[in-house]
Design an enzyme around this catalytic site. Structure first.
Site, PDB file in Angstrom:
ATOM      1  N   VAL A  37       0.850  -1.197   0.000  1.00  0.00           N
ATOM      2  CA  VAL A  37       0.000   0.000   0.000  1.00  0.00           C
ATOM      3  C   VAL A  37       0.879   1.238   0.000  1.00  0.00           C
ATOM      4  CG1 VAL A  37      -0.252   0.080   2.544  1.00  0.00           C
ATOM      5  CG2 VAL A  37      -1.979   1.140   1.116  1.00  0.00           C
ATOM      6  N   GLY A  38       2.056   1.140   0.644  1.00  0.00           N
ATOM      7  CA  GLY A  38       2.970   2.278   0.687  1.00  0.00           C
ATOM      8  C   GLY A  38       3.686   2.404  -0.647  1.00  0.00           C
TER       9      GLY A  38
ATOM     10  N   GLY B 192      -7.063   7.638   7.501  1.00  0.00           N
ATOM     11  CA  GLY B 192      -7.456   6.989   6.241  1.00  0.00           C
ATOM     12  C   GLY B 192      -8.170   5.709   6.600  1.00  0.00           C
ATOM     13  N   ARG B 193      -8.213   4.792   5.612  1.00  0.00           N
ATOM     14  CA  ARG B 193      -8.892   3.509   5.830  1.00  0.00           C
ATOM     15  C   ARG B 193      -8.343   2.781   7.052  1.00  0.00           C
ATOM     16  NH1 ARG B 193      -7.333   3.906   0.164  1.00  0.00           N
ATOM     17  NH2 ARG B 193      -5.268   3.571   1.006  1.00  0.00           N
ATOM     18  N   ILE B 194      -7.008   2.810   7.186  1.00  0.00           N
ATOM     19  CA  ILE B 194      -6.393   2.029   8.263  1.00  0.00           C
ATOM     20  C   ILE B 194      -6.689   2.655   9.626  1.00  0.00           C
ATOM     21  CG2 ILE B 194      -4.168   1.276   9.225  1.00  0.00           C
ATOM     22  CD1 ILE B 194      -3.256   0.778   6.311  1.00  0.00           C
TER      23      ILE B 194
ATOM     24  N   PRO C 212      -9.496  18.358   7.506  1.00  0.00           N
ATOM     25  CA  PRO C 212     -10.488  17.444   8.098  1.00  0.00           C
ATOM     26  C   PRO C 212     -10.988  16.436   7.065  1.00  0.00           C
ATOM     27  CG  PRO C 212     -10.995  19.722   8.645  1.00  0.00           C
ATOM     28  CD  PRO C 212      -9.883  19.769   7.632  1.00  0.00           C
TER      29      PRO C 212
ATOM     30  N   ARG D 112       5.343   4.038   8.395  1.00  0.00           N
ATOM     31  CA  ARG D 112       6.707   3.949   7.864  1.00  0.00           C
ATOM     32  C   ARG D 112       7.665   4.546   8.891  1.00  0.00           C
ATOM     33  NH1 ARG D 112       5.151   0.740   4.772  1.00  0.00           N
ATOM     34  NH2 ARG D 112       5.279   0.749   2.502  1.00  0.00           N
TER      35      ARG D 112
ATOM     36  N   ASP E 229       6.368  -0.968  14.333  1.00  0.00           N
ATOM     37  CA  ASP E 229       6.440  -2.087  13.388  1.00  0.00           C
ATOM     38  C   ASP E 229       7.380  -1.734  12.243  1.00  0.00           C
ATOM     39  OD1 ASP E 229       5.658  -4.627  12.269  1.00  0.00           O
ATOM     40  OD2 ASP E 229       4.480  -3.507  10.804  1.00  0.00           O
TER      41      ASP E 229
ATOM     42  N   GLU F 156      15.536  -0.780   7.810  1.00  0.00           N
ATOM     43  CA  GLU F 156      14.952  -2.101   8.042  1.00  0.00           C
ATOM     44  C   GLU F 156      15.826  -3.128   7.331  1.00  0.00           C
ATOM     45  OE1 GLU F 156      10.825  -2.104   6.962  1.00  0.00           O
ATOM     46  OE2 GLU F 156      10.332  -0.604   8.470  1.00  0.00           O
TER      47      GLU F 156
ATOM     48  N   HIS G   3       8.364  -5.240  10.820  1.00  0.00           N
ATOM     49  CA  HIS G   3       7.501  -4.839   9.690  1.00  0.00           C
ATOM     50  C   HIS G   3       6.579  -5.987   9.250  1.00  0.00           C
ATOM     51  CE1 HIS G   3       7.214  -1.854   6.098  1.00  0.00           C
ATOM     52  NE2 HIS G   3       6.050  -2.458   6.332  1.00  0.00           N
TER      53      HIS G   3
HETATM   54  O1  GLV Z   1       4.102  -1.780   4.620  1.00  0.00           O
HETATM   55  C1  GLV Z   1       3.450  -2.433   3.871  1.00  0.00           C
HETATM   56  C2  GLV Z   1       2.874  -1.930   2.675  1.00  0.00           C
HETATM   57  O2  GLV Z   1       3.137  -0.789   2.286  1.00  0.00           O
HETATM   58  O3  GLV Z   1       2.118  -2.676   2.047  1.00  0.00           O
END
Ligand code: GLV
Length: 359
Positions: A114-115, A193-195, A218, A276, A300, A305, A324
């Site tokens: 996702v990143g 966001g979603r997370i 907002p 991150r 995490d 890393e 991670h």
């Molecule tokens: O860190 C995990 C991702 O970006 O999917």
């Protein structure tokens, strides 16, 4: 344990290498295949994604057939020469050097993440390369892990198991290994966001009193799902008993969690980062944790890393560090690999991807 063994066996059965793909085919089929778009996959991605690529009949692909170490940069620069598509993971830096090495055939990049801070978006845009990524499918897994890390940190579970195992467990003591509870707390989300929403949804049943968040602006639609209040960055620092970082790493968020933030936090507060490592100034975090400016941190993600085992953060009892693994469930990693494969195939056909970055 039995579960992971079965999953591993299943993985080994389905996993294919480029040799398996072409092996045993007639020379006609091989000739036909040689006209198919060429794709390089920078890692042995989970089986669902490989199966989709293999069975598509749409591409010929080669992969770095290991999950233990990233493809060496030199080999990667060789392998991408002339490819039409590239599937990568977050350990590969996709920059001007790599895109130059790939050359003008490269039309689609699909990252199994996702990143996207490992991608030079300007360079990709300049070259007209379309980019797929894998949001949404990992939201549940990341939210679950974030809650686990938060509770592990705030209730001092790593310290506790260590004490139990190593003889530190004497008599029951009134204040020994006390931590901080979620009930009646204020939880702050940096980057909603979603997370962030999924984390809050999971934390709400723990009787959190209030959710607050900050972001560039907002986000009322998302905030209304979890009844979260928009506050300034300073207020987020001041009010949060638990502060969880959910923002993407961008030039604007680089080291945004620094001594300025930590100095405003309560000395009873817990800092959690599953986004991150680059959003945190780790020296400032070390200072805040070792001086008791904040109560604890659960990370995490780090820079670099893997974090070297002699890194000062590892010496702190009030810092829990994971390697991670936020999206590391079998279901999610398979879903990510399938989405990455489908994004690639759609992109190569010139169709809209399921999840495409707007460049
Ligand atoms: O860190 C995990 C991702 O970006 O999917």
């Amino acid at each position: 344990m039995w579960c992971s063994r079965i999953a591993l066996r299943r993985f080994q059965r389905i996993a294919v290498t480029p040799l398996n793909i072409t092996g045993g085919l007639t020379s006609n089929v091989q000739r036909e295949m040689s006209t198919l778009p060429r794709v390089y996959v920078t890692r042995q991605i989970p089986p669902e994604g490989l199966k989709i690529l293999r069975e598509s009949g749409q591409v010929q692909f080669e992969l770095w057939d290991s999950d233990d170490a990233p493809v060496p940069r030199k080999e990667l620069l060789q392998k991408v020469k002339g490819v039409d598509g590239l599937v990568c993971v977050l350990t590969e830096k996709i920059d001007a050097e790599l895109l130059d090495a790939a050359g003008p055939n490269l039309k689609v990049l699909s990252t199994m993440s996702v990143g996207f801070d490992h991608l030079s978006l300007d360079e990709l845009k300049k070259r007209g390369i379309r980019v797929g990524y894998t949001p949404d499918v990992l939201t549940d897994s990341v939210a679950e892990l974030t809650v686990a890390l938060l509770l592990t940190t705030s209730r001092r579970l790593v310290e506790a198991t260590h004490e139990a195992k190593t003889g530190g467990w004497g008599t029951w003591r009134t204040l020994w290994l006390c931590g901080y509870e979620l009930a009646n707390s204020t939880v702050g989300i940096l980057g909603l966001g979603r997370i962030g929403v999924a984390i809050a949804e999971r934390l709400a049943p723990f009787k959190v009193k209030k959710f607050i968040y900050t972001d560039i602006a907002p986000r009322p639609e998302l905030a209304s799902i979890i009844n979260a209040e928009y506050v300034s960055f300073d207020e987020l620092a001041k009010q949060s008993d638990f502060l969880t970082v959910c923002c993407a790493l961008t030039p604007e968020t680089k080291e945004i969690c620094n001594k300025d933030l930590f100095s405003k936090m309560k000395n009873t507060s817990i800092f959690i980062n599953t986004s991150r490592g680059g959003v945190v100034n780790q020296e400032d975090l070390y200072e805040a944790l070792s001086t008791g400016q904040i109560a604890g941190a659960g990370l995490d993600v780090t820079v670099p890393e893997p974090l070297p085992t002699n890194h000062p953060l590892f010496t702190l009892k009030n810092c829990v560090i994971l390697p991670h693994i936020a999206s590391a469930s079998y279901t999610t990693r398979n879903a990510m690999s399938a989405l990455a494969a489908n994004n690639l195939l759609l992109g190569l056909r010139g169709e809209p991807m399921i999840k495409e970055l707007k460049l």
